[in-house]
Design a protein around this motif. Structure first.
Motif, PDB file in Angstrom:
ATOM      1  N   LEU A 185       0.850  -1.193   0.000  1.00  0.00           N
ATOM      2  CA  LEU A 185       0.000   0.000   0.000  1.00  0.00           C
ATOM      3  C   LEU A 185       0.885   1.242   0.000  1.00  0.00           C
ATOM      4  O   LEU A 185       1.839   1.327   0.787  1.00  0.00           O
ATOM      5  CB  LEU A 185      -0.883   0.003   1.259  1.00  0.00           C
ATOM      6  N   VAL A 186       0.576   2.182  -0.897  1.00  0.00           N
ATOM      7  CA  VAL A 186       1.284   3.467  -0.921  1.00  0.00           C
ATOM      8  C   VAL A 186       0.226   4.570  -0.841  1.00  0.00           C
ATOM      9  O   VAL A 186      -0.664   4.642  -1.680  1.00  0.00           O
ATOM     10  CB  VAL A 186       2.108   3.651  -2.216  1.00  0.00           C
ATOM     11  N   GLU A 187       0.318   5.432   0.200  1.00  0.00           N
ATOM     12  CA  GLU A 187      -0.632   6.549   0.330  1.00  0.00           C
ATOM     13  C   GLU A 187       0.101   7.866   0.093  1.00  0.00           C
ATOM     14  O   GLU A 187       1.093   8.161   0.754  1.00  0.00           O
ATOM     15  CB  GLU A 187      -1.269   6.546   1.729  1.00  0.00           C
ATOM     16  N   LEU A 188      -0.395   8.630  -0.881  1.00  0.00           N
ATOM     17  CA  LEU A 188       0.143   9.972  -1.093  1.00  0.00           C
ATOM     18  C   LEU A 188      -0.690  10.950  -0.268  1.00  0.00           C
ATOM     19  O   LEU A 188      -1.913  10.836  -0.199  1.00  0.00           O
ATOM     20  CB  LEU A 188       0.089  10.336  -2.576  1.00  0.00           C
ATOM     21  N   HIS A 189      -0.025  11.903   0.356  1.00  0.00           N
ATOM     22  CA  HIS A 189      -0.733  12.863   1.214  1.00  0.00           C
ATOM     23  C   HIS A 189       0.021  14.186   1.215  1.00  0.00           C
ATOM     24  O   HIS A 189       1.218  14.226   0.932  1.00  0.00           O
ATOM     25  CB  HIS A 189      -0.821  12.315   2.657  1.00  0.00           C
ATOM     26  N   ILE A 201      11.904  21.246  -1.087  1.00  0.00           N
ATOM     27  CA  ILE A 201      11.937  19.803  -1.367  1.00  0.00           C
ATOM     28  C   ILE A 201      10.658  19.427  -2.119  1.00  0.00           C
ATOM     29  O   ILE A 201       9.569  19.873  -1.755  1.00  0.00           O
ATOM     30  CB  ILE A 201      11.997  18.988  -0.042  1.00  0.00           C
ATOM     31  N   ASP A 202      10.812  18.580  -3.167  1.00  0.00           N
ATOM     32  CA  ASP A 202       9.649  18.158  -3.953  1.00  0.00           C
ATOM     33  C   ASP A 202       8.862  17.029  -3.281  1.00  0.00           C
ATOM     34  O   ASP A 202       7.640  17.035  -3.267  1.00  0.00           O
ATOM     35  CB  ASP A 202      10.103  17.668  -5.334  1.00  0.00           C
ATOM     36  N   ILE A 203       9.596  16.049  -2.787  1.00  0.00           N
ATOM     37  CA  ILE A 203       8.963  14.806  -2.323  1.00  0.00           C
ATOM     38  C   ILE A 203       9.424  14.461  -0.905  1.00  0.00           C
ATOM     39  O   ILE A 203      10.625  14.323  -0.650  1.00  0.00           O
ATOM     40  CB  ILE A 203       9.330  13.631  -3.266  1.00  0.00           C
ATOM     41  N   GLY A 204       8.469  14.322   0.006  1.00  0.00           N
ATOM     42  CA  GLY A 204       8.772  13.820   1.338  1.00  0.00           C
ATOM     43  C   GLY A 204       8.715  12.301   1.314  1.00  0.00           C
ATOM     44  O   GLY A 204       7.678  11.720   0.982  1.00  0.00           O
ATOM     45  N   VAL A 205       9.839  11.665   1.606  1.00  0.00           N
ATOM     46  CA  VAL A 205       9.906  10.201   1.655  1.00  0.00           C
ATOM     47  C   VAL A 205       9.590   9.807   3.094  1.00  0.00           C
ATOM     48  O   VAL A 205      10.392  10.028   4.005  1.00  0.00           O
ATOM     49  CB  VAL A 205      11.316   9.722   1.241  1.00  0.00           C
ATOM     50  N   THR A 365       3.685  -1.123   3.736  1.00  0.00           N
ATOM     51  CA  THR A 365       3.086   0.191   3.491  1.00  0.00           C
ATOM     52  C   THR A 365       4.134   1.285   3.501  1.00  0.00           C
ATOM     53  O   THR A 365       5.135   1.194   4.205  1.00  0.00           O
ATOM     54  CB  THR A 365       2.033   0.482   4.595  1.00  0.00           C
ATOM     55  N   THR A 366       3.869   2.340   2.723  1.00  0.00           N
ATOM     56  CA  THR A 366       4.605   3.594   2.913  1.00  0.00           C
ATOM     57  C   THR A 366       3.749   4.753   2.428  1.00  0.00           C
ATOM     58  O   THR A 366       2.618   4.556   1.962  1.00  0.00           O
ATOM     59  CB  THR A 366       5.980   3.576   2.217  1.00  0.00           C
ATOM     60  N   MET A 367       4.299   5.971   2.543  1.00  0.00           N
ATOM     61  CA  MET A 367       3.580   7.174   2.119  1.00  0.00           C
ATOM     62  C   MET A 367       4.513   8.095   1.336  1.00  0.00           C
ATOM     63  O   MET A 367       5.731   8.036   1.473  1.00  0.00           O
ATOM     64  CB  MET A 367       3.034   7.953   3.336  1.00  0.00           C
ATOM     65  N   ILE A 368       3.892   8.945   0.518  1.00  0.00           N
ATOM     66  CA  ILE A 368       4.602  10.007  -0.202  1.00  0.00           C
ATOM     67  C   ILE A 368       4.005  11.326   0.263  1.00  0.00           C
ATOM     68  O   ILE A 368       2.781  11.474   0.256  1.00  0.00           O
ATOM     69  CB  ILE A 368       4.367   9.875  -1.730  1.00  0.00           C
ATOM     70  N   PHE A 369       4.859  12.271   0.670  1.00  0.00           N
ATOM     71  CA  PHE A 369       4.350  13.604   1.024  1.00  0.00           C
ATOM     72  C   PHE A 369       4.675  14.593  -0.084  1.00  0.00           C
ATOM     73  O   PHE A 369       5.774  14.555  -0.662  1.00  0.00           O
ATOM     74  CB  PHE A 369       5.010  14.123   2.316  1.00  0.00           C
ATOM     75  N   VAL A 370       3.715  15.482  -0.358  1.00  0.00           N
ATOM     76  CA  VAL A 370       3.983  16.629  -1.235  1.00  0.00           C
ATOM     77  C   VAL A 370       3.810  17.901  -0.396  1.00  0.00           C
ATOM     78  O   VAL A 370       3.122  17.882   0.628  1.00  0.00           O
ATOM     79  CB  VAL A 370       3.045  16.636  -2.470  1.00  0.00           C
ATOM     80  N   PRO A 371       4.460  19.001  -0.797  1.00  0.00           N
ATOM     81  CA  PRO A 371       4.500  20.200   0.055  1.00  0.00           C
ATOM     82  C   PRO A 371       3.128  20.843   0.269  1.00  0.00           C
ATOM     83  O   PRO A 371       2.284  20.835  -0.622  1.00  0.00           O
ATOM     84  CB  PRO A 371       5.412  21.164  -0.721  1.00  0.00           C
ATOM     85  N   SER A 372       2.948  21.418   1.444  1.00  0.00           N
ATOM     86  CA  SER A 372       1.760  22.221   1.769  1.00  0.00           C
ATOM     87  C   SER A 372       2.193  23.681   1.783  1.00  0.00           C
ATOM     88  O   SER A 372       3.088  24.050   2.532  1.00  0.00           O
ATOM     89  CB  SER A 372       1.247  21.868   3.166  1.00  0.00           C
TER      90      SER A 372
END
Lengths: 407, 407
Positions: A185-189, A201-205, A365-372
């Motif tokens: 499972l990969v959740e982008l948030h 930074i573009d992508i939060g790992v 599982t992991t997640m991808i963060f994008v900037p707020s």
């Protein structure tokens, strides 16, 4: 390298921003409300148009699947469509829409894949209408008792069970995902904080979700007249609390710099300018990825004496959460893909909770963060530029395909 | 030496405790309420029975007078019959009942006196129903505009004027006391603080009323998520306020030990445990008899920087009061008489305000304090032992007679 379609993703975000539109740039889309049901209908309509198969479980979690070439467990991605009151157009929904966009790219580009690919919507992540948060991911991973959750009521007295039954989205327990049915499972948030933007930074790992503790402190003094009580006779509960807040800052600042702690709530009684306060309470929220640092926080709390400035000082844990570590292979895969696209990356732990942290117990599982933008979250100002969203969905797409091939 | 009648004084206190009795040891006797009117009726009934002449002015202040042997200005004593909500049986009313007991002693013992002796009730001292406090003594001494006061409303929307008209106690402006009509005023009151009891003192010789300042401080930071905002990016308005409260304590503690200061009221916004506060306010009340010390307090406030812990810090004066010094000859007379009775004395300034402070502007004035058990005041637990009340009234009686003869 493969990329998703920016205009198509933008259209998705724009379309879904109408469901619960507050007219002030944000949305109110409480779980299973008419606005949330409209969003579910639009999601299902789009998935069906893409030829995806839709299954719904007993907690109204929706699984929309593209079949794979082989009979294998699925690769899953998604998030939630519910929001807080006067929330934004990115928290949760962006994870659903990027998963849908990745699936749409795979379908329209006819990219071969062995595993089924599933886009998921988890029900009631925010807990803003029915407490607690992350209710349905919690039920299917055994964190919460289903009957207790069904009895949870909103402010109008409607139970979660009633809302579920009238929503048209109550499926069957056999449709729940599981370790057998799902490979990863990969959740982008959105990040919901300012770090990625500030550090460009573009992508939060995302390596995991921080453990946290929340304590309530109480100070009992004596209420006396401001004009008649000499300083030496006073038991000022506010001053006792002030001394303790200062102590906590002094000591907690010595710990690891990644620790975040907040004294967000304070109350004084009787709270009259001419009376010395006899009862003051405040809260401390502290979060860190390393359980050892959380233990150090507790040691600092436990060192508070029973009497501070002649007032009784006490504290109790309101709640706590253990650190969740995501699957290291998946984390590395996210980082590698982001770098291959030429995006800047930063490894980080999530401060807030997400459905992924419960699923991580049963599925890699992991997640991808994008900037707020400016760190805004849970408010109408919540915003992530479309270029950042596109970078996130590209990494998601490539990661799904890598999992399909190699992991 | 002359003494008043303990049983008679005790009966007065007991009788008046029925007017507004809460059933829990205290009274609620808001200004011009039915309970306060019952107390006024009983007062007038007793005064008339003693052959006293009753006059009422346009603010419903009642003046009950024993004629003197000569046509001279009167010697006046009294206080107020109104209380705060759930107040006690001593604040104000004891000053009225001791003045009445002193007058009753003079009448029944046929003590000769040249001057008329007047027992006074001031209307609406507490300001608990109609703001501000000390309204009627303020109007007749020119502190407040009468028309503004008449328009003051209680929580039910009733104006002071309406309450005055329906009370049956609205007299005429020509009955107001004045510098010409009154030679001296002595008000007996409970201390409302713990000093006399703690130091085992019988009589507080009140030299004046402390000057005071009341400031409101505001701190503006930035609301961010407790879990996602690194410490270095925070603007925590509560921490800014905490630092300032600590600064105020550190600096104010260096000033004269008679200074009292209180941070009684605090509020934080949004006051949620997972959000960094963006707006915090607190109040500072500071009182001292010496205007120079109050000036030092202001210097300490003015030294607060505009930015404290990255938050905007500001302050404004909510109100202030200048020190009132009572007539030194009267103060000495109180002290001399108390000592002649063998009572222990302490010279002191009043922290709270009293009607006497306004009258002091136009009439030679002083006050007598008697101890408050455990410093309790403005609550149902308010208590002064009858022996202390008797000591107070004896000093009052002798002082009235001294003023009559010598001052």
């Amino acid at each position: 390298m493969l990329t998703c379609n920016k205009e198509r993703l933008e259209d998705k975000i724009k379309t879904f921003s109408k469901f619960g539109d507050t007219g002030k740039g944000g949305i109110t889309r409480l779980s299973l409300s008419p606005a949330a049901i409209d969003a579910r209908k639009e999601f299902c309509r789009r998935c069906q148009a893409l030829g995806m198969d839709i299954k719904i479980d007993d907690m109204a979690n929706i699984y929309a699947t593209i079949p794979g070439e082989e009979e294998l467990p699925c690769i899953m991605s998604g998030s939630h469509v519910d929001s807080v009151k006067q929330g934004g157009n990115y928290d949760g929904i962006l994870g659903v829409l990027t998963a849908l966009e990745a699936a749409e790219t795979i379908i329209t580009e006819k990219i071969p894949h062995r595993h089924p690919i599933t886009v998921v919507i988890w029900t009631n992540e925010e807990g803003a209408r029915f407490e607690p948060a992350m209710m349905s991911s919690g039920v299917i991973t055994g964190k919460f008792d289903k009957d207790v959750m069904l009895a949870s009521k909103d402010t109008e007295g409607i139970t979660f069970k009633e809302a579920l039954e009238t929503s048209g989205y109550m499926g069957s327990e056999e449709n729940r995902t599981s370790a057998e049915k799902c490979k990863a499972l990969v959740e982008l948030h959105i990040e919901q904080g300012p770090v990625l933007e500030n550090e460009k930074i573009d992508i939060g790992v995302v390596e995991g979700v921080c453990g946290m503790v929340n304590y309530e402190f109480t100070f009992i003094g004596q209420a006396d007249h401001a004009g008649t009580t000499p300083m030496k006779y006073r038991k000022d509960a506010l001053y006792s609390a002030v001394k303790t807040i200062q102590y906590l800052h002094d000591e907690l600042d010595k710990l690891d710099s990644k620790l975040v702690y907040t004294t967000g709530k304070i109350s004084a009684h009787p709270n009259i300018h001419t009376i010395i306060p006899d009862l003051v309470k405040f809260t401390l929220d502290a979060r860190h990825q390393d359980p050892e640092v959380i233990k150090q926080v507790l040691d600092i709390i436990k060192a508070i004496p029973e009497v501070v400035e002649k007032c009784e000082a006490s504290y109790k844990e309101a709640w706590s959460r253990k650190t969740v570590r995501f699957n290291p292979e998946l984390v590395s895969c996210i980082e590698k893909n982001a770098k291959e696209y030429g995006y800047t990356t930063k490894k980080m732990y999530s401060g807030p909770g997400h459905d992924a942290q419960y699923l991580a117990d049963i599925i890699p599982t992991t997640m991808i963060f994008v900037p707020s933008e400016r760190g805004h979250s849970h408010c109408e100002k919540e915003f992530t530029p479309i270029d950042n969203c596109l970078k996130g969905v590209n990494v998601l797409l490539q990661t799904i395909l890598d999992i399909d091939k190699t992991i």
